[in-house]
Design a protein around this motif. Structure first.
Motif, PDB file in Angstrom:
ATOM      1  N   ASP A   1      -6.996  -7.832  -0.281  1.00 41.85           N
ATOM      2  CA  ASP A   1      -6.335  -6.545  -0.019  1.00 41.85           C
ATOM      3  C   ASP A   1      -5.175  -6.332  -0.996  1.00 41.85           C
TER       4      ASP A   1
ATOM      5  N   LYS B   1       0.829  -1.204   0.000  1.00 39.89           N
ATOM      6  CA  LYS B   1       0.000   0.000   0.000  1.00 39.89           C
ATOM      7  C   LYS B   1       0.862   1.252   0.000  1.00 39.89           C
TER       8      LYS B   1
ATOM      9  N   LYS C   1      -8.658 -12.366   3.108  1.00 36.66           N
ATOM     10  CA  LYS C   1      -8.569 -10.904   3.218  1.00 36.66           C
ATOM     11  C   LYS C   1      -7.217 -10.402   2.711  1.00 36.66           C
TER      12      LYS C   1
END
Length: 220
Positions: free
Chosen positions: A102, A77, A98
């Motif tokens: 993500d 990220k 997840k």
């Protein structure tokens, strides 16, 4: 930053990020046998990786997920937020749904599990460097679920929702040009979505994608 064109004459530069030195050493030794890739840096965690990337260019960042200080997803990220050049591969033991979703949301270029064969790691790294999305085959059910999930806000652009639209239209028999006209996007953009869809679910052709889409619709 300038982007290096990946060719056989120009070894791709790799940064290995893992808090286990033995894993880094094993990967480095494996990759040292290849003449088209070169490990140029190593980091123990995501923060070290970010510090390195702010001063050095690489073609591929190989990230573990379970690391102290800054894990792989957080590092991915941050890399995207800083607009750091280079493709990103999550190479991890985590098959948590997840984590996978993500990683896709933050634009990962590959998500591979560490139980794969060494020769397959090399093959998949080369695929990523050729702009192909690679995902461990065992994660296909998680990807199918992610693609069926509707966007939270359809008024905002969501790449996964757009891919869902594309795969549904493929199942209806529409060509790339027709899909582009319906969605108001370029035919070349549709081709990119199709390539990502095929890569995500381990398929090779539009026909296979159409059959897969119909089967998923029946299950949902």
């Amino acid at each position: 930053m300038a982007v290096t064109v990946y060719t056989s004459a120009t070894p791709a530069r790799l940064l290995l990020v893992d808090d286990h030195p033995m894993i880094r050493r094993g990967l480095s030794d494996l990759l040292s046998l290849e003449n088209d890739v070169k490990v140029v840096g190593e980091a123990n965690n995501g923060q070290e990786a970010i510090n390195y990337l702010q001063h050095n260019n690489v073609d591929l960042i190989v990230l573990d997920n379970n690391m102290p200080i800054m894990n792989g997803i957080e590092t991915l990220k941050r890399i995207r937020e800083l607009d750091i050049e280079g493709k990103v591969l999550l190479f991890t033991v985590s098959d948590n749904s997840k984590d996978v979703q993500d990683a896709l949301e933050f634009g990962v270029d590959g998500y591979l599990l560490k139980d794969m064969e060494p020769e397959d790691i090399i093959k998949d790294i080369r695929k990523i460097l050729r702009d192909e999305l690679v995902i461990s085959p065992s994660l296909a059910p998680i990807l199918a679920q992610a693609m069926r999930k509707p966007a939270k806000n359809e008024s905002n652009y969501d790449p996964h929702y757009r891919e869902l639209q594309v795969v549904q239209m493929i199942a209806e028999g529409l060509s790339n040009k027709m899909i582009g006209n319906k969605l108001g996007i370029a035919e070349s953009t549709v081709k990119v979505h199709v390539k990502h869809i095929l890569g995500k679910v381990g398929l090779r052709t539009r026909v296979e994608a159409a059959v897969w889409a119909v089967s998923q619709h029946k299950k949902s």
